[in-house]
Design a protein around this motif. Structure first.
Motif, PDB file in Angstrom:
ATOM      1  N   ASN A  53       0.831  -1.201   0.000  1.00  0.00           N
ATOM      2  CA  ASN A  53       0.000   0.000   0.000  1.00  0.00           C
ATOM      3  C   ASN A  53       0.867   1.254   0.000  1.00  0.00           C
ATOM      4  O   ASN A  53       0.579   2.228  -0.705  1.00  0.00           O
ATOM      5  CB  ASN A  53      -0.934   0.014   1.212  1.00  0.00           C
ATOM      6  CG  ASN A  53      -2.077  -0.954   1.075  1.00  0.00           C
ATOM      7  OD1 ASN A  53      -2.503  -1.287  -0.023  1.00  0.00           O
ATOM      8  ND2 ASN A  53      -2.586  -1.430   2.200  1.00  0.00           N
ATOM      9  N   SER A  57       0.917   3.923  -3.041  1.00  0.00           N
ATOM     10  CA  SER A  57       0.552   5.301  -2.692  1.00  0.00           C
ATOM     11  C   SER A  57       1.644   6.276  -3.102  1.00  0.00           C
ATOM     12  O   SER A  57       1.368   7.306  -3.739  1.00  0.00           O
ATOM     13  CB  SER A  57       0.304   5.428  -1.184  1.00  0.00           C
ATOM     14  OG  SER A  57      -0.769   4.632  -0.772  1.00  0.00           O
ATOM     15  N   PHE A 110      -5.109   0.266  -0.212  1.00  0.00           N
ATOM     16  CA  PHE A 110      -5.614  -0.453  -1.377  1.00  0.00           C
ATOM     17  C   PHE A 110      -5.901  -1.905  -0.997  1.00  0.00           C
ATOM     18  O   PHE A 110      -6.926  -2.451  -1.385  1.00  0.00           O
ATOM     19  CB  PHE A 110      -4.594  -0.410  -2.525  1.00  0.00           C
ATOM     20  CG  PHE A 110      -4.359   0.969  -3.072  1.00  0.00           C
ATOM     21  CD1 PHE A 110      -5.278   1.552  -3.924  1.00  0.00           C
ATOM     22  CD2 PHE A 110      -3.246   1.692  -2.710  1.00  0.00           C
ATOM     23  CE1 PHE A 110      -5.079   2.826  -4.424  1.00  0.00           C
ATOM     24  CE2 PHE A 110      -3.018   2.960  -3.211  1.00  0.00           C
ATOM     25  CZ  PHE A 110      -3.949   3.528  -4.073  1.00  0.00           C
TER      26      PHE A 110
END
Length: 112
Positions: A53, A57, A110
């Motif tokens: 994640n 990001s 996510f």
């Protein structure tokens, strides 16, 4: 049977620095490590998801900063993003070595 291995978790966090060796290495290496050892290492899944994640990001943030270079403000953002992508994985690795879970800052979730 899963076993606790803080040293492997630490290595997984540090593997994000592979993006300095080859493109997308900071994303691919943790994914490969996760898939190879997911059934053996306790808590690897939660650490790996947090790492992935973070990488996704900050890839998005870097793309946006790259576009903002046109407006002459993206270069500063890219510098900050670069520093964060070095410092934060090291902090995560130290926490993992001590048996703690590290929640990466500014990370979009996510994978849950």
């Amino acid at each position: 049977m899963q076993r606790e291995d803080n040293q492997f978790l630490m290595f997984t966090h540090l593997s994000q620095l592979a993006h300095f060796v080859f493109p997308f290495g900071g994303l691919l290496v943790p994914i490969v490590l996760w898939q190879i050892k997911k059934d053996e290492i306790l808590n690897l899944e939660s650490h790996a998801k947090e790492i992935i994640n973070f990488q996704i990001s900050f890839s998005i943030y870097a793309i946006v900063a790259g576009i903002l270079i046109i407006l002459l403000i993206g270069l500063g953002f890219l510098l900050i993003i670069g520093l964060i992508t070095v410092i934060v994985p090291v902090i995560g690795a130290v926490k993992a070595a001590n048996g703690e879970f590290f929640k990466y800052p500014l990370t979009i979730q996510f994978l849950k």
